[in-house]
Structure formats: C-alpha cells, structure tokens
Design an enzyme around this catalytic site. Structure first.
Site, PDB file in Angstrom:
ATOM      1  N   ARG A   1      -6.782 -54.940  32.378  1.00 48.73           N
ATOM      2  CA  ARG A   1      -7.892 -55.533  33.138  1.00 48.73           C
ATOM      3  C   ARG A   1      -7.376 -56.819  33.785  1.00 48.73           C
ATOM      4  NH1 ARG A   1     -13.487 -55.780  29.783  1.00 48.73           N
ATOM      5  NH2 ARG A   1     -13.511 -57.943  30.474  1.00 48.73           N
TER       6      ARG A   1
ATOM      7  N   ARG B   1     -11.717 -67.835  29.889  1.00 50.09           N
ATOM      8  CA  ARG B   1     -12.914 -67.121  29.403  1.00 50.09           C
ATOM      9  C   ARG B   1     -13.340 -67.662  28.036  1.00 50.09           C
ATOM     10  NH1 ARG B   1     -10.707 -61.322  29.605  1.00 50.09           N
ATOM     11  NH2 ARG B   1     -12.707 -60.669  28.717  1.00 50.09           N
TER      12      ARG B   1
ATOM     13  N   ARG C   1     -25.649 -64.222  27.975  1.00 48.60           N
ATOM     14  CA  ARG C   1     -24.525 -65.108  27.655  1.00 48.60           C
ATOM     15  C   ARG C   1     -24.663 -66.507  28.234  1.00 48.60           C
ATOM     16  NH1 ARG C   1     -18.933 -62.417  28.973  1.00 48.60           N
ATOM     17  NH2 ARG C   1     -19.958 -60.434  29.082  1.00 48.60           N
TER      18      ARG C   1
ATOM     19  N   LYS D   1     -16.832 -56.250  20.955  1.00 52.89           N
ATOM     20  CA  LYS D   1     -18.224 -55.862  21.210  1.00 52.89           C
ATOM     21  C   LYS D   1     -18.295 -54.426  21.754  1.00 52.89           C
ATOM     22  CE  LYS D   1     -18.816 -59.340  24.069  1.00 52.89           C
ATOM     23  NZ  LYS D   1     -17.483 -59.971  24.002  1.00 52.89           N
TER      24      LYS D   1
ATOM     25  N   ARG E   1      -4.898 -54.637  25.340  1.00 48.91           N
ATOM     26  CA  ARG E   1      -5.982 -53.743  25.793  1.00 48.91           C
ATOM     27  C   ARG E   1      -5.550 -52.980  27.045  1.00 48.91           C
ATOM     28  NH1 ARG E   1     -12.028 -55.791  26.628  1.00 48.91           N
ATOM     29  NH2 ARG E   1     -11.079 -57.364  27.975  1.00 48.91           N
TER      30      ARG E   1
HETATM   31  P1  AP5 Z   1     -13.294 -54.809  23.207  1.00 49.74           P
HETATM   32  O1  AP5 Z   1     -14.165 -53.950  22.361  1.00 49.74           O
HETATM   33  O2  AP5 Z   1     -12.976 -54.354  24.606  1.00 49.74           O
HETATM   34  O3  AP5 Z   1     -13.810 -56.331  23.193  1.00 49.74           O
HETATM   35  P2  AP5 Z   1     -15.060 -56.989  23.886  1.00 49.74           P
HETATM   36  O4  AP5 Z   1     -15.628 -57.981  22.934  1.00 49.74           O
HETATM   37  O5  AP5 Z   1     -15.984 -55.947  24.427  1.00 49.74           O
HETATM   38  O6  AP5 Z   1     -14.284 -57.781  25.022  1.00 49.74           O
HETATM   39  P3  AP5 Z   1     -14.556 -57.997  26.565  1.00 49.74           P
HETATM   40  O7  AP5 Z   1     -13.314 -58.668  27.108  1.00 49.74           O
HETATM   41  O8  AP5 Z   1     -14.952 -56.716  27.243  1.00 49.74           O
HETATM   42  O9  AP5 Z   1     -15.727 -58.977  26.512  1.00 49.74           O
HETATM   43  P4  AP5 Z   1     -16.177 -59.940  27.595  1.00 49.74           P
HETATM   44  O10 AP5 Z   1     -17.474 -60.372  27.057  1.00 49.74           O
HETATM   45  O11 AP5 Z   1     -15.234 -61.010  27.964  1.00 49.74           O
HETATM   46  O12 AP5 Z   1     -16.155 -59.031  28.914  1.00 49.74           O
HETATM   47  P5  AP5 Z   1     -17.281 -58.196  29.660  1.00 49.74           P
HETATM   48  O13 AP5 Z   1     -16.703 -56.927  30.054  1.00 49.74           O
HETATM   49  O14 AP5 Z   1     -18.557 -58.224  28.897  1.00 49.74           O
HETATM   50  O15 AP5 Z   1     -11.919 -55.027  22.395  1.00 49.74           O
HETATM   51  C1  AP5 Z   1     -10.843 -55.767  22.970  1.00 49.74           C
HETATM   52  C2  AP5 Z   1      -9.507 -55.047  22.608  1.00 49.74           C
HETATM   53  O16 AP5 Z   1      -9.284 -55.168  21.187  1.00 49.74           O
HETATM   54  C3  AP5 Z   1      -9.500 -53.544  22.911  1.00 49.74           C
HETATM   55  O17 AP5 Z   1      -8.208 -53.184  23.316  1.00 49.74           O
HETATM   56  C4  AP5 Z   1      -9.863 -52.884  21.559  1.00 49.74           C
HETATM   57  O18 AP5 Z   1      -9.299 -51.579  21.430  1.00 49.74           O
HETATM   58  C5  AP5 Z   1      -9.256 -53.872  20.562  1.00 49.74           C
HETATM   59  N1  AP5 Z   1     -10.062 -54.031  19.340  1.00 49.74           N
HETATM   60  C6  AP5 Z   1     -11.436 -54.115  19.271  1.00 49.74           C
HETATM   61  N2  AP5 Z   1     -11.824 -54.325  17.993  1.00 49.74           N
HETATM   62  C7  AP5 Z   1     -10.672 -54.406  17.248  1.00 49.74           C
HETATM   63  C8  AP5 Z   1     -10.412 -54.633  15.866  1.00 49.74           C
HETATM   64  N3  AP5 Z   1     -11.402 -54.801  14.986  1.00 49.74           N
HETATM   65  N4  AP5 Z   1      -9.114 -54.656  15.441  1.00 49.74           N
HETATM   66  C9  AP5 Z   1      -8.097 -54.481  16.343  1.00 49.74           C
HETATM   67  N5  AP5 Z   1      -8.284 -54.263  17.671  1.00 49.74           N
HETATM   68  C10 AP5 Z   1      -9.548 -54.234  18.125  1.00 49.74           C
HETATM   69  O19 AP5 Z   1     -17.513 -59.132  30.933  1.00 49.74           O
HETATM   70  C11 AP5 Z   1     -16.492 -59.261  31.915  1.00 49.74           C
HETATM   71  C12 AP5 Z   1     -16.918 -60.260  32.968  1.00 49.74           C
HETATM   72  O20 AP5 Z   1     -18.139 -59.827  33.608  1.00 49.74           O
HETATM   73  C13 AP5 Z   1     -17.242 -61.682  32.474  1.00 49.74           C
HETATM   74  O21 AP5 Z   1     -16.090 -62.480  32.312  1.00 49.74           O
HETATM   75  C14 AP5 Z   1     -18.146 -62.171  33.614  1.00 49.74           C
HETATM   76  O22 AP5 Z   1     -17.380 -62.474  34.745  1.00 49.74           O
HETATM   77  C15 AP5 Z   1     -18.970 -60.935  33.934  1.00 49.74           C
HETATM   78  N6  AP5 Z   1     -20.200 -60.850  33.118  1.00 49.74           N
HETATM   79  C16 AP5 Z   1     -20.484 -59.894  32.191  1.00 49.74           C
HETATM   80  N7  AP5 Z   1     -21.667 -60.118  31.619  1.00 49.74           N
HETATM   81  C17 AP5 Z   1     -22.164 -61.249  32.187  1.00 49.74           C
HETATM   82  C18 AP5 Z   1     -23.337 -61.995  31.988  1.00 49.74           C
HETATM   83  N8  AP5 Z   1     -24.256 -61.633  31.073  1.00 49.74           N
HETATM   84  N9  AP5 Z   1     -23.504 -63.118  32.731  1.00 49.74           N
HETATM   85  C19 AP5 Z   1     -22.616 -63.496  33.652  1.00 49.74           C
HETATM   86  N10 AP5 Z   1     -21.452 -62.834  33.892  1.00 49.74           N
HETATM   87  C20 AP5 Z   1     -21.227 -61.711  33.162  1.00 49.74           C
END
Ligand code: AP5
Length: 213
Positions: free
Chosen positions: A160, A171, A88, A14, A127
């Site tokens: 991370r 997760r 989410r 994402k 990552r």
């Molecule tokens: P990346 O682009 O970083 O993936 P992502 O989908 O953004 O993954 P996240 O882990 O950031 O998502 P998440 O939803 O768990 O975490 P968030 O930060 O929102 O890509 C991942 C890796 O793969 C990278 O190394 C990238 O280079 C590589 N890659 C990407 N695309 C690729 C491809 N096509 N091919 C190969 N490699 C690729 O949330 C973190 C925490 O915050 C949550 O767990 C929760 O505790 C809290 N939180 C956030 N939002 C909320 C909410 N709305 N409600 C409650 N708690 C929340």
C-alpha cells in the site's frame, strides 16, 4: 441496528479481525476500504481523496460521515455493523452518536486493539494487498498460498502506498493526536474493552470473538 467499533492505530489488525467477524454475520464497514474503492473506480470523491490517503492524511469529516450516513440510512432493520477505522476524530464520534440516535441504533461496544509502534512498523512493512479485491496478507504472518499472488483472484499483490516507513510514522502521529482522544470519550460511556493486539492473529481474533460472544 447495532454497532461495534474496532478502534486502534494503523496496522493494529483491525481489518484482519473484522474479516473473521464478517464471517459471523457482522456487516464490515471499513472507511479506508470504502475510500480505496472510490479511488479504484476514479469517482470524483476518489480523485479528491487519493493524495490524502497516499500521504497518510485524513479525509474530511464531512466526506467520511456522509459515506456512513448513506450506508446506514439504507441498512436493514436489525443489521449488525462492525466499524473499522471509523470514527477516528472527535467530530466523527459525536456525529456518529447523533446519527445512531436518529436511526434508533445502538453502539454496543468499542474494542480497542492495543499494539506498540515497533510491532506496527514491522506489520505494515510486511503487508501486501490485492489491488483488485482489497484482500490483505502479510509476508510472514498471513502469507498467500503462492508468494505475491492473491488467493482470491490471482492478481499480483502490492504494497500500500501509505505503508512507506515515513508515511507510517506520520499516520501514527496523526492517530495519537486525533484518534486517541476517542479512547477517553468511549471510556466515559463505559463502552471500551481493550485487547492485546500484539499477540498472534489467531489469539487476537479469539480474544475479540470471546468478548463479543
Ligand atoms: P491490518 O488488519 O491490515 O491492520 P489495520 O489495523 O486494519 O491497519 P490499516 O493500516 O488498514 O489501518 P488504518 O486505520 O491506518 O487504515 P485504513 O485503511 O482504515 O493488519 C496490518 C498487517 O499486519 C497485515 O499485513 C496483517 O496481515 C498483519 N497482521 C494483522 N494482525 C496481526 C497479528 N495479530 N499478528 C501478526 N500480523 C498481523 O485507512 C487508510 C486511510 O484512509 C487513512 O490513513 C485516511 O487517509 C483514510 N481514512 C480512513 N478512514 C477515515 C476516517 N474515518 N476519517 C478520515 N480519513 C479516513
């Protein structure tokens, strides 16, 4: 104001897709990044959220919706937003609908990034993130120019905390229980467009950009 949502499991890409769309004029809103910024600045909200993020647990709906409300209430007319990681939970999705209505905004599309668990686990173990500016890399698929160093500010890249394999499994479980029901919620509104996120970074970015025009 118009909104697009990027929906998908942790590690589906994402943030990586959003980075490209931000260059095309979308205001990128990542609730994960907003929370990590609060943690870096050691604000009361950040201190309250820190342990929950480290253990892969969601922060309360009230806190997250409050952050989004603040942001949107100060948005300029006509601004285009891309939401990454929000909503989410069903509560967040319903409150987001109401918020958009009250601000006369519209939700144009929900892009669903579909990716199998084994690909996700491999992505998250490779990552690396910049602890200062939040830039995201992958040791194989998106490496920095100098191994282990952020291209943007020269900081040493880190893993991370919530990318530890056991936390990733948790997760993914929470995603299935609490976030996956949003797929039907948005399908029923005719807003979902699914993209195969297991393809290369370029292919996934291209598919999303072609869809959004
Ligand atoms: P990346 O682009 O970083 O993936 P992502 O989908 O953004 O993954 P996240 O882990 O950031 O998502 P998440 O939803 O768990 O975490 P968030 O930060 O929102 O890509 C991942 C890796 O793969 C990278 O190394 C990238 O280079 C590589 N890659 C990407 N695309 C690729 C491809 N096509 N091919 C190969 N490699 C690729 O949330 C973190 C925490 O915050 C949550 O767990 C929760 O505790 C809290 N939180 C956030 N939002 C909320 C909410 N709305 N409600 C409650 N708690 C929340």
């Amino acid at each position: 104001m118009t909104a697009i949502i990027l929906l998908g499991p942790p590690g589906a890409g994402k943030g990586t897709v959003a980075e490209e769309l931000a260059r095309k004029g979308y205001g990128h809103v990542s609730t994960g990044e907003l929370l990590r910024e609060q943690i870096r600045q050691e604000t009361p909200l950040g201190l309250a959220a820190k342990e929950r993020l480290a253990h892969g647990k969601f922060v309360s709906d009230e806190i997250v919706v409050g952050m989004i409300r603040d942001l949107l209430e100060h948005a300029k007319a006509g601004q285009k937003f891309l939401f990454d990681g929000f909503p989410r939970t069903m509560v967040q999705a319903e409150e987001f609908d109401q918020l958009l209505q009250s601000l006369e905004g519209t939700l144009d599309e929900v892009i669903l990034l579909e990716c199998p668990d084994d690909v996700i686990v491999a992505r998250l173990s490779g990552r690396r993130v910049c602890p200062v500016c939040g830039a995201v890399y992958h040791v194989e698929h998106n490496p920095p120019d100098t191994p282990g160093i952020c291209n943007l500010d020269g900081s040493e890249l880190k893993l991370r905390k919530d990318d530890a394999p056991e936390t990733v499994k948790k997760r993914l479980r929470i995603y299935r229980e609490r976030t996956a029901p949003l797929i039907d919620f948005y399908k029923n509104k005719g807003l979902i467009h699914a993209v195969d996120a297991s393809l290369s970074i370029d292919q996934v970015r291209r598919a999303v950009i072609e869809r959004l025009g």
